[in-house]
Design a protein around this motif. Structure first.
Motif, PDB file in Angstrom:
ATOM      1  N   TYR A 269       0.839  -1.205   0.187  1.00 54.07           N
ATOM      2  CA  TYR A 269       0.212   0.159  -0.082  1.00 54.07           C
ATOM      3  C   TYR A 269       1.314   1.002   0.003  1.00 54.07           C
ATOM      4  N   ARG A 270       0.925   2.174  -0.713  1.00 52.84           N
ATOM      5  CA  ARG A 270       1.663   3.264  -0.539  1.00 52.84           C
ATOM      6  C   ARG A 270       0.107   4.774  -0.775  1.00 52.84           C
ATOM      7  N   VAL A 271       0.418   4.873   0.633  1.00 51.07           N
ATOM      8  CA  VAL A 271      -0.521   6.018   1.013  1.00 51.07           C
ATOM      9  C   VAL A 271      -0.304   6.776   0.929  1.00 51.07           C
ATOM     10  N   PRO A 272      -0.909   8.222  -0.017  1.00 49.95           N
ATOM     11  CA  PRO A 272      -0.332   9.279   0.134  1.00 49.95           C
ATOM     12  C   PRO A 272      -0.585  10.098   1.063  1.00 49.95           C
ATOM     13  N   LEU A 273      -0.121   9.748   2.394  1.00 51.56           N
ATOM     14  CA  LEU A 273      -0.237  10.526   3.776  1.00 51.56           C
ATOM     15  C   LEU A 273       1.623  11.702   3.678  1.00 51.56           C
ATOM     16  N   ILE A 366     -11.225   5.590   6.808  1.00 47.23           N
ATOM     17  CA  ILE A 366     -11.828   4.818   8.048  1.00 47.23           C
ATOM     18  C   ILE A 366     -12.540   3.816   7.800  1.00 47.23           C
ATOM     19  N   GLY A 367     -11.691   2.137   7.649  1.00 44.12           N
ATOM     20  CA  GLY A 367     -12.432   1.806   7.067  1.00 44.12           C
ATOM     21  C   GLY A 367     -11.620   0.133   7.371  1.00 44.12           C
ATOM     22  N   PRO A 368     -12.061  -0.958   6.373  1.00 46.64           N
ATOM     23  CA  PRO A 368     -10.740  -1.677   5.725  1.00 46.64           C
ATOM     24  C   PRO A 368      -9.827  -1.857   4.429  1.00 46.64           C
ATOM     25  N   ALA A 369      -8.995  -2.477   5.212  1.00 47.48           N
ATOM     26  CA  ALA A 369      -6.821  -1.991   3.788  1.00 47.48           C
ATOM     27  C   ALA A 369      -8.309  -2.958   2.256  1.00 47.48           C
ATOM     28  N   PRO A 370      -7.866  -2.678   1.243  1.00 48.57           N
ATOM     29  CA  PRO A 370      -8.751  -2.713  -0.041  1.00 48.57           C
ATOM     30  C   PRO A 370      -7.940  -4.804   0.299  1.00 48.57           C
ATOM     31  N   ARG A 371      -7.165  -5.156   0.266  1.00 53.78           N
ATOM     32  CA  ARG A 371      -6.598  -6.518  -0.111  1.00 53.78           C
ATOM     33  C   ARG A 371      -6.419  -6.804   0.933  1.00 53.78           C
ATOM     34  N   GLY A 374      -9.308  -8.156   7.511  1.00 55.83           N
ATOM     35  CA  GLY A 374      -8.523  -7.988   9.301  1.00 55.83           C
ATOM     36  C   GLY A 374      -7.677  -7.294   9.342  1.00 55.83           C
ATOM     37  N   LEU A 375      -6.966  -6.375   8.074  1.00 55.63           N
ATOM     38  CA  LEU A 375      -6.662  -5.378   8.751  1.00 55.63           C
ATOM     39  C   LEU A 375      -7.641  -3.718   8.331  1.00 55.63           C
ATOM     40  N   TRP A 376      -7.382  -2.864   9.328  1.00 56.01           N
ATOM     41  CA  TRP A 376      -8.210  -2.061   9.425  1.00 56.01           C
ATOM     42  C   TRP A 376      -7.486  -0.589   9.722  1.00 56.01           C
ATOM     43  N   LEU A 377      -8.007   0.258   9.007  1.00 54.06           N
ATOM     44  CA  LEU A 377      -6.907   1.694   8.352  1.00 54.06           C
ATOM     45  C   LEU A 377      -7.613   3.086   9.549  1.00 54.06           C
ATOM     46  N   ALA A 378      -6.838   3.343  10.732  1.00 50.59           N
ATOM     47  CA  ALA A 378      -7.824   4.538  10.865  1.00 50.59           C
ATOM     48  C   ALA A 378      -6.883   5.915  11.389  1.00 50.59           C
ATOM     49  N   PHE A 379      -6.379   6.779  10.388  1.00 52.06           N
ATOM     50  CA  PHE A 379      -5.271   7.653  10.056  1.00 52.06           C
ATOM     51  C   PHE A 379      -5.461   8.475   8.977  1.00 52.06           C
ATOM     52  N   GLY A 380      -5.002   9.382   9.521  1.00 51.82           N
ATOM     53  CA  GLY A 380      -5.299  10.344   8.295  1.00 51.82           C
ATOM     54  C   GLY A 380      -6.590  12.052   8.622  1.00 51.82           C
ATOM     55  N   LEU A 403     -21.549  -4.887  12.054  1.00 57.32           N
ATOM     56  CA  LEU A 403     -22.141  -4.242  12.488  1.00 57.32           C
ATOM     57  C   LEU A 403     -21.560  -1.741  11.667  1.00 57.32           C
ATOM     58  N   PRO A 404     -22.606  -1.539  11.405  1.00 56.44           N
ATOM     59  CA  PRO A 404     -22.466  -0.090  10.403  1.00 56.44           C
ATOM     60  C   PRO A 404     -22.227   0.663  12.013  1.00 56.44           C
ATOM     61  N   PRO A 405     -21.526   1.813  11.158  1.00 57.22           N
ATOM     62  CA  PRO A 405     -21.020   2.878  12.446  1.00 57.22           C
ATOM     63  C   PRO A 405     -21.955   4.041  12.541  1.00 57.22           C
ATOM     64  N   SER A 406     -22.234   4.588  13.831  1.00 54.96           N
ATOM     65  CA  SER A 406     -23.635   5.331  13.607  1.00 54.96           C
ATOM     66  C   SER A 406     -23.761   6.738  12.729  1.00 54.96           C
ATOM     67  N   PHE A 407     -22.173   6.952  12.062  1.00 53.75           N
ATOM     68  CA  PHE A 407     -22.339   7.545  10.953  1.00 53.75           C
ATOM     69  C   PHE A 407     -21.680   7.354   9.642  1.00 53.75           C
ATOM     70  N   ASP A 408     -21.867   8.085   8.581  1.00 54.24           N
ATOM     71  CA  ASP A 408     -21.178   7.317   7.170  1.00 54.24           C
ATOM     72  C   ASP A 408     -20.105   7.324   7.111  1.00 54.24           C
ATOM     73  N   VAL A 409     -19.539   6.772   7.044  1.00 56.64           N
ATOM     74  CA  VAL A 409     -18.115   6.654   6.573  1.00 56.64           C
ATOM     75  C   VAL A 409     -17.834   6.617   5.120  1.00 56.64           C
ATOM     76  N   SER A 410     -19.022   6.495   4.353  1.00 54.66           N
ATOM     77  CA  SER A 410     -18.842   6.176   2.909  1.00 54.66           C
ATOM     78  C   SER A 410     -17.263   6.934   2.682  1.00 54.66           C
ATOM     79  N   ALA A 411     -17.341   8.603   3.021  1.00 52.75           N
ATOM     80  CA  ALA A 411     -16.177   9.098   2.817  1.00 52.75           C
ATOM     81  C   ALA A 411     -14.469   9.029   2.809  1.00 52.75           C
ATOM     82  N   PHE A 412     -14.594   8.039   3.810  1.00 55.04           N
ATOM     83  CA  PHE A 412     -13.737   7.512   4.253  1.00 55.04           C
ATOM     84  C   PHE A 412     -12.955   6.832   4.028  1.00 55.04           C
ATOM     85  N   ALA A 413     -13.488   5.778   2.685  1.00 56.76           N
ATOM     86  CA  ALA A 413     -13.023   4.587   2.609  1.00 56.76           C
ATOM     87  C   ALA A 413     -11.487   4.575   1.809  1.00 56.76           C
ATOM     88  N   PRO A 414     -10.615   3.710   2.523  1.00 58.02           N
ATOM     89  CA  PRO A 414      -9.356   3.088   2.013  1.00 58.02           C
ATOM     90  C   PRO A 414      -9.101   3.273   0.506  1.00 58.02           C
TER      91      PRO A 414
END
Ligand SMILES: Cc1cc2nc3c(=O)[nH]c(=O)nc-3n(C[C@H](O)[C@H](O)[C@H](O)COP(=O)(O)OP(=O)(O)OC[C@H]3O[C@@H](n4cnc5c(N)ncnc54)[C@H](O)[C@@H]3O)c2cc1C
Length: 418
Positions: A269-273, A366-371, A374-380, A403-414
């Motif tokens: 994963y090459r994260v543009p951080l 905020i969400g699962p690593a695409p490939r 069990g790997l979850w990303l929470a940063f930025g 379970l779905p989070p309490s707010f819409d996370v679609s914009a934060f998908a890794p």
């Protein structure tokens, strides 16, 4: 699911004990998962320690918003305290810079503001609940946050107020007299103020994160102090290699703030951080002239927050490599300006430097690593990670539980970048 960690096996390993990691760990414990939280330092010792402590209701407009275009020429000179940039870094990271600027297009403002509004709203609820549960409620002040202009910027204040109102965020415009009545200790240097009335602040963000970490430990979570060397797939789970051993788990959460991209690179994963670095310095307050709330000097390019140790002055953005040597030019520029607003004495301790971790669209991942399952990303979480850490962590814990989070996370998908 096990209730406590047995040996070196857990349901979830959270990497990084800043506000995001501590929150993910606590939220996962609340869902009955066994959790190990790993950090090389004590919880809340890095970016989550040195920030301005603002729990901001209104930070829904990222730095790369349309008004950036009008101030960009003043940034090009590299003399503006609000933003300094390293030309060599900029050339090396032109791709990130171009994508960051592209997100300042008017069409990109409202979708991101709506996404951040959901994240911030959920997070402020959690902070106000957790800070009580963590026995740290004495640290929070519900006194709002004052943004103040030295020029006659009524139009700018009104435009910001109207934008916030579209999202139900309350604010109040103040004139010089109004600001003096609200904050009697400040000298009358500001002409216009915008008080974010639903914003809170704390007197020590590091102590708040430590209190949340204690609450996590009390709930049965394990805190392990060690350097993380690598993360690798292991059967249908993960192995985390530490300086002093290894742990395995079904799920791993990467919450390493500005260090998150390093560990993900070997997994492809090459994260543009990028790193919006910032500094703080604290000064002895005058006890007879206390500040009651954080003040953002909009044109001076700095913030002042009353903290446990003194008045903390935080600088604007320095765009450069995360580990480049410190330059105190921005602090040196703004401290005299701050002295012209409020009386304070000598410096307490040394200047501090941190790095706001920022993706090109200024939204966290905020969400699962695409490939990798069990790997979850929470940063930025850029400028508002202290505010948004709790809901970032809680969303990850919900998703781990299916379970779905309490707010819409679609914009934060890794997957938008990876
Ligand atoms: C000057 C400044 C002012 C700010 N003001 C505010 C504000 O007022 N309000 C607000 O909401 N936000 C503010 N922010 C932003 C906020 O501080 C950050 O977004 C937030 O703290 C990021 O939290 P985090 O948990 O992602 O990262 P961090 O707090 O940096 O946590 C990451 C953790 O990972 C650990 N780590 C990294 N690599 C390894 C490794 N290999 N092994 C073991 N451990 C490792 C580190 O030790 C660290 O504890 C500010 C930031 C700055 C710089």
């Amino acid at each position: 699911m096990s209730d406590t960690v047995r040996g070196q096996q857990a349901d979830v390993i959270v990497l990084g004990a800043g506000i995001v990691g501590v929150s993910a760990g606590f939220a996962a414990r609340q869902r009955g998962l066994s959790v190990v939280l790993v950090d090389r330092r004590e919880p809340g010792s890095e970016t989550s320690y040195g920030n301005a402590g603002i729990l901001s209701s209104g930070s829904i407009m990222p730095l790369n918003q349309p008004s950036l275009w009008s101030v960009l020429p003043t940034y090009l000179t590299n003399r503006n305290a609000a933003l300094r940039w390293d030309p060599a870094w900029t050339i090396r990271n032109l791709d990130w810079v171009v994508r960051f600027l592209a997100n300042a297009a008017p069409s990109r403002l409202k979708p991101r503001a709506a996404a951040l509004h959901g994240l911030i709203g959920a997070s402020l609820k959690l902070h106000r609940d957790w800070i009580v549960k963590a026995d740290a409620v004495q640290r929070i002040r519900e006194t709002g946050w004052l943004k103040a202009w030295r020029s006659d910027a009524v139009a700018a204040a009104k435009a910001e107020q109207a934008f916030l109102a579209e999202y139900g965020i309350e604010s109040r415009i103040l004139d010089r007299q109004g600001m003096s009545a609200l904050e009697p200790s400040i000298l009358p240097v500001y002409k216009v103020g915008l008080l974010h009335t639903q914003t809170a602040s704390v007197d020590s963000p590091g102590a708040v994160v430590k209190a949340y970490a204690l609450m996590f430990a009390r709930s049965g979570g394990e805190i392990r102090q060690s350097t993380i060397r690598a993360v690798m797939p292991d059967g249908d789970g993960w192995r985390v290699v530490l300086a002093d051993g290894a742990i395995t788990a079904r799920h791993v959460v990467v919450a390493l703030g500005p260090w998150s991209a390093d560990l993900l690179r070997p997994l492809g994963y090459r994260v543009p951080l990028a790193f919006e670095r910032g500094y703080h310095r604290e000064f002895k307050p005058n006890p007879t002239r206390p500040l009651q709330r954080p003040i953002h000097d909009a044109e001076g390019g700095f913030l002042m927050t009353p903290m446990e140790q003194g008045i903390r002055i935080t600088s604007g953005v320095e765009l450069t490599a995360r580990d480049a040597p410190s330059s105190f030019a921005q602090l040196d520029q703004v401290v005299p300006l701050a002295r012209g607003v409020v009386e304070f004495g000598d410096a307490v301790g040394e200047p501090w430097r941190g790095a706001r971790p920022t993706l090109p669209d200024s939204l966290p991942m905020i969400g699962p690593a695409p490939r990798h399952s069990g790997l979850w990303l929470a940063f930025g979480n850029q400028h508002i990670g202290f505010t948004t850490g709790p809901a970032t962590g809680a969303a990850i814990a919900a998703m781990i539980g299916g379970l779905p989070p309490s707010f819409d996370v679609s914009a934060f998908a890794p997957s938008r970048y990876l």
